[in-house]
Scaffold this motif. Structure first.
Motif, PDB file in Angstrom:
ATOM      1  N   ASN A 194      68.660  31.302  79.393  1.00 30.73           N
ATOM      2  CA  ASN A 194      67.614  30.673  79.276  1.00 30.73           C
ATOM      3  C   ASN A 194      66.458  31.555  79.988  1.00 30.73           C
ATOM      4  OD1 ASN A 194      65.208  28.625  79.824  1.00 30.73           O
ATOM      5  ND2 ASN A 194      66.688  27.375  79.234  1.00 30.73           N
ATOM      6  N   ILE A 195      65.158  31.610  79.316  1.00 31.86           N
ATOM      7  CA  ILE A 195      64.238  32.477  79.873  1.00 31.86           C
ATOM      8  C   ILE A 195      63.732  31.928  81.353  1.00 31.86           C
ATOM      9  CG2 ILE A 195      62.233  31.192  78.909  1.00 31.86           C
ATOM     10  CD1 ILE A 195      61.108  34.327  78.060  1.00 31.86           C
ATOM     11  N   TRP A 196      63.768  30.618  81.582  1.00 33.75           N
ATOM     12  CA  TRP A 196      63.165  29.943  82.712  1.00 33.75           C
ATOM     13  C   TRP A 196      63.775  30.645  84.028  1.00 33.75           C
ATOM     14  CZ3 TRP A 196      58.850  27.340  83.548  1.00 33.75           C
ATOM     15  CH2 TRP A 196      58.109  26.719  82.329  1.00 33.75           C
ATOM     16  N   LEU A 197      64.945  31.304  83.670  1.00 39.73           N
ATOM     17  CA  LEU A 197      65.722  31.822  84.864  1.00 39.73           C
ATOM     18  C   LEU A 197      64.757  32.635  85.514  1.00 39.73           C
ATOM     19  CD1 LEU A 197      66.895  35.261  85.019  1.00 39.73           C
ATOM     20  CD2 LEU A 197      67.882  34.274  82.942  1.00 39.73           C
ATOM     21  N   TYR A 198      63.566  33.352  85.036  1.00 35.70           N
ATOM     22  CA  TYR A 198      62.812  34.252  85.630  1.00 35.70           C
ATOM     23  C   TYR A 198      61.733  33.527  86.527  1.00 35.70           C
ATOM     24  CZ  TYR A 198      65.039  38.048  82.816  1.00 35.70           C
ATOM     25  OH  TYR A 198      65.835  38.701  82.445  1.00 35.70           O
ATOM     26  N   PRO A 199      61.117  32.577  86.146  1.00 36.49           N
ATOM     27  CA  PRO A 199      59.849  31.915  86.968  1.00 36.49           C
ATOM     28  C   PRO A 199      60.770  31.114  88.186  1.00 36.49           C
ATOM     29  CG  PRO A 199      59.950  30.778  84.960  1.00 36.49           C
ATOM     30  CD  PRO A 199      60.843  32.240  84.741  1.00 36.49           C
ATOM     31  N   THR A 200      62.053  30.907  87.571  1.00 38.08           N
ATOM     32  CA  THR A 200      62.842  29.955  88.852  1.00 38.08           C
ATOM     33  C   THR A 200      63.159  30.857  89.927  1.00 38.08           C
ATOM     34  OG1 THR A 200      63.552  28.386  87.064  1.00 38.08           O
ATOM     35  CG2 THR A 200      64.881  28.479  89.304  1.00 38.08           C
ATOM     36  N   GLY A 201      63.709  32.087  89.598  1.00 41.19           N
ATOM     37  CA  GLY A 201      64.100  33.173  90.292  1.00 41.19           C
ATOM     38  C   GLY A 201      63.019  33.567  91.296  1.00 41.19           C
ATOM     39  N   ILE A 202      61.846  33.896  90.784  1.00 42.15           N
ATOM     40  CA  ILE A 202      60.799  34.467  91.326  1.00 42.15           C
ATOM     41  C   ILE A 202      60.325  33.527  92.432  1.00 42.15           C
ATOM     42  CG2 ILE A 202      58.488  35.105  91.320  1.00 42.15           C
ATOM     43  CD1 ILE A 202      58.942  36.203  88.377  1.00 42.15           C
ATOM     44  N   LEU A 203      60.413  32.299  92.183  1.00 40.96           N
ATOM     45  CA  LEU A 203      59.742  31.461  93.451  1.00 40.96           C
ATOM     46  C   LEU A 203      61.111  31.313  94.277  1.00 40.96           C
ATOM     47  CD1 LEU A 203      57.913  29.161  94.217  1.00 40.96           C
ATOM     48  CD2 LEU A 203      59.044  27.745  92.844  1.00 40.96           C
ATOM     49  N   ALA A 204      62.408  31.147  93.832  1.00 43.42           N
ATOM     50  CA  ALA A 204      63.179  31.166  94.940  1.00 43.42           C
ATOM     51  C   ALA A 204      63.488  32.405  95.830  1.00 43.42           C
ATOM     52  CB  ALA A 204      64.661  31.001  94.161  1.00 43.42           C
ATOM     53  N   ASN A 218      64.725  41.564  98.714  1.00 49.17           N
ATOM     54  CA  ASN A 218      64.254  40.429  97.911  1.00 49.17           C
ATOM     55  C   ASN A 218      62.930  40.653  97.128  1.00 49.17           C
ATOM     56  OD1 ASN A 218      65.619  37.485  98.002  1.00 49.17           O
ATOM     57  ND2 ASN A 218      66.365  38.714  99.814  1.00 49.17           N
ATOM     58  N   VAL A 219      61.995  41.514  97.667  1.00 52.45           N
ATOM     59  CA  VAL A 219      61.105  42.054  97.271  1.00 52.45           C
ATOM     60  C   VAL A 219      61.147  42.726  95.918  1.00 52.45           C
ATOM     61  CG1 VAL A 219      58.911  43.528  97.279  1.00 52.45           C
ATOM     62  CG2 VAL A 219      59.394  42.049  99.338  1.00 52.45           C
ATOM     63  N   TYR A 220      62.214  43.675  96.091  1.00 51.61           N
ATOM     64  CA  TYR A 220      62.747  44.309  95.021  1.00 51.61           C
ATOM     65  C   TYR A 220      62.968  43.353  93.809  1.00 51.61           C
ATOM     66  CZ  TYR A 220      65.917  47.240  91.992  1.00 51.61           C
ATOM     67  OH  TYR A 220      66.613  47.714  91.053  1.00 51.61           O
ATOM     68  N   TYR A 221      63.839  42.246  94.161  1.00 52.56           N
ATOM     69  CA  TYR A 221      64.427  41.380  93.184  1.00 52.56           C
ATOM     70  C   TYR A 221      63.108  40.791  92.531  1.00 52.56           C
ATOM     71  CZ  TYR A 221      69.177  41.314  95.167  1.00 52.56           C
ATOM     72  OH  TYR A 221      70.327  41.516  95.748  1.00 52.56           O
ATOM     73  N   VAL A 222      62.149  40.524  93.268  1.00 51.46           N
ATOM     74  CA  VAL A 222      60.983  39.925  92.667  1.00 51.46           C
ATOM     75  C   VAL A 222      60.431  40.684  91.522  1.00 51.46           C
ATOM     76  CG1 VAL A 222      58.415  38.986  92.774  1.00 51.46           C
ATOM     77  CG2 VAL A 222      60.434  38.031  94.398  1.00 51.46           C
ATOM     78  N   VAL A 223      60.042  41.895  91.980  1.00 50.81           N
ATOM     79  CA  VAL A 223      59.673  43.070  90.905  1.00 50.81           C
ATOM     80  C   VAL A 223      60.587  43.291  89.614  1.00 50.81           C
ATOM     81  CG1 VAL A 223      59.180  45.588  90.841  1.00 50.81           C
ATOM     82  CG2 VAL A 223      58.684  44.411  93.098  1.00 50.81           C
ATOM     83  N   SER A 263      62.532  40.947  88.628  1.00 50.05           N
ATOM     84  CA  SER A 263      62.262  39.524  88.045  1.00 50.05           C
ATOM     85  C   SER A 263      61.159  39.515  86.907  1.00 50.05           C
ATOM     86  CB  SER A 263      62.500  38.384  88.541  1.00 50.05           C
ATOM     87  OG  SER A 263      63.775  38.459  89.361  1.00 50.05           O
ATOM     88  N   VAL A 264      60.077  40.078  87.458  1.00 46.54           N
ATOM     89  CA  VAL A 264      58.768  40.158  86.562  1.00 46.54           C
ATOM     90  C   VAL A 264      58.895  40.923  85.403  1.00 46.54           C
ATOM     91  CG1 VAL A 264      56.496  40.817  86.628  1.00 46.54           C
ATOM     92  CG2 VAL A 264      57.359  39.590  88.698  1.00 46.54           C
ATOM     93  N   TYR A 265      59.443  42.307  85.674  1.00 49.53           N
ATOM     94  CA  TYR A 265      59.799  43.147  84.695  1.00 49.53           C
ATOM     95  C   TYR A 265      60.856  42.553  83.678  1.00 49.53           C
ATOM     96  CZ  TYR A 265      62.170  47.038  82.358  1.00 49.53           C
ATOM     97  OH  TYR A 265      62.726  48.044  81.454  1.00 49.53           O
ATOM     98  N   GLY A 266      61.933  41.900  84.080  1.00 50.30           N
ATOM     99  CA  GLY A 266      62.908  41.228  83.179  1.00 50.30           C
ATOM    100  C   GLY A 266      62.379  40.378  82.334  1.00 50.30           C
ATOM    101  N   TRP A 267      61.439  39.479  82.988  1.00 44.86           N
ATOM    102  CA  TRP A 267      60.576  38.487  82.282  1.00 44.86           C
ATOM    103  C   TRP A 267      59.689  39.051  81.005  1.00 44.86           C
ATOM    104  CZ3 TRP A 267      57.267  34.257  85.087  1.00 44.86           C
ATOM    105  CH2 TRP A 267      56.943  33.325  84.039  1.00 44.86           C
ATOM    106  N   LEU A 286      73.443  49.514  89.230  1.00 39.33           N
ATOM    107  CA  LEU A 286      74.652  49.671  88.214  1.00 39.33           C
ATOM    108  C   LEU A 286      74.213  48.390  87.205  1.00 39.33           C
ATOM    109  CD1 LEU A 286      77.589  50.860  90.428  1.00 39.33           C
ATOM    110  CD2 LEU A 286      76.515  51.755  88.540  1.00 39.33           C
ATOM    111  N   LEU A 287      73.740  47.363  87.593  1.00 39.77           N
ATOM    112  CA  LEU A 287      73.650  46.137  87.034  1.00 39.77           C
ATOM    113  C   LEU A 287      72.580  46.572  85.792  1.00 39.77           C
ATOM    114  CD1 LEU A 287      74.109  43.143  86.155  1.00 39.77           C
ATOM    115  CD2 LEU A 287      72.047  42.721  87.823  1.00 39.77           C
ATOM    116  N   ALA A 288      71.437  47.182  86.176  1.00 39.13           N
ATOM    117  CA  ALA A 288      70.456  47.708  85.292  1.00 39.13           C
ATOM    118  C   ALA A 288      71.075  48.562  84.006  1.00 39.13           C
ATOM    119  CB  ALA A 288      69.304  48.286  85.921  1.00 39.13           C
ATOM    120  N   ARG A 289      72.211  49.202  84.482  1.00 37.31           N
ATOM    121  CA  ARG A 289      72.824  50.171  83.536  1.00 37.31           C
ATOM    122  C   ARG A 289      73.651  49.605  82.666  1.00 37.31           C
ATOM    123  NH1 ARG A 289      70.962  55.182  84.380  1.00 37.31           N
ATOM    124  NH2 ARG A 289      72.608  56.556  83.377  1.00 37.31           N
TER     125      ARG A 289
END
Length: 203
Positions: free
Chosen positions: A37-47, A67-72, A74-78, A143-146
């Motif tokens: 579900n695409i809502w994983l991205y805004p939820t994840g960014i806030l978390a 976690n800053v990297y995770y935010v970046v 997540s935005v890219y993934g969204w 590795l996850l990205a690949r």
């Protein structure tokens, strides 16, 4: 054992509403990701944004940077999801020798660099531990990205060492969330292995 249980209960009582919210959003993100579900991205960014604030408060600077990297990402993934959600996904495969070497370089090199930075420029009292947890997670995310099976190995090494670190820093609900993520990653590893075996079988 009784002392550990008492300590855990005491830490739970001291848990702030911000930490509860961050953990609840983190669990929601994982469940949304599982059903694609695409809502994983805004939820994840806030978390993740809330997690950064909490980790900075307890001087886990490397994990905050992670976690800053995770935010970046997540935005890219969204954005990527919205643009290419109908495109065929990249196949899951095993890492080759070169990818293993890069992963180890990220883990060991990142560990050394982060440790030096934390030791030299922050008041962290766990620079070696904090650096290791973050460096192995960086390798796992690469590795996850690949779409490589071994990403789960690196991420779970990070999770395994993160649990006692989070308890030590009096973030018990984050530790519980990390245990949950560890279990999810175990299932992810075996699921991705099955997918990779199919790719090998049909190539």
């Amino acid at each position: 054992m009784h002392d550990l249980v008492s300590l855990f209960i005491e830490q739970i009582k001291e848990t702030t509403w911000v930490q509860w919210l961050a953990v609840a959003l983190g669990v929601a993100e994982v469940l949304l990701a599982r059903v694609n579900n695409i809502w994983l991205y805004p939820t994840g960014i806030l978390a993740t944004a809330l997690s950064i604030l909490l980790l900075m408060e307890v001087q886990l600077y490397a994990e905050s940077a992670l976690n800053v990297y995770y935010v970046v990402m997540s935005v890219y993934g969204w954005i990527h999801w919205i643009k290419k959600r109908d495109a065929p996904s990249v196949k899951v495969t095993y890492s080759n020798k070169n990818e293993w070497m890069i992963s180890m370089a990220i883990s060991l090199g990142g560990w050394a660099v982060l440790y030096i930075l934390l030791r030299s420029f922050t008041p962290s009292n766990v620079p070696l531990w904090d650096a290791f947890v973050s460096a192995t997670a960086w390798a796992g995310m690469w590795l996850l990205a690949r779409r490589k099976v071994e990403n789960w190995v690196f991420l779970n090494i990070s999770n395994l060492f993160a649990v006692p670190l989070l308890f030590y820093k009096k973030l018990p609900m984050f530790a519980v969330l990390t245990v949950f993520l560890f279990v999810v990653a175990c299932f992810g590893y075996f699921d991705w292995r099955r997918k990779a075996e199919k790719v090998v079988r049909y190539t």
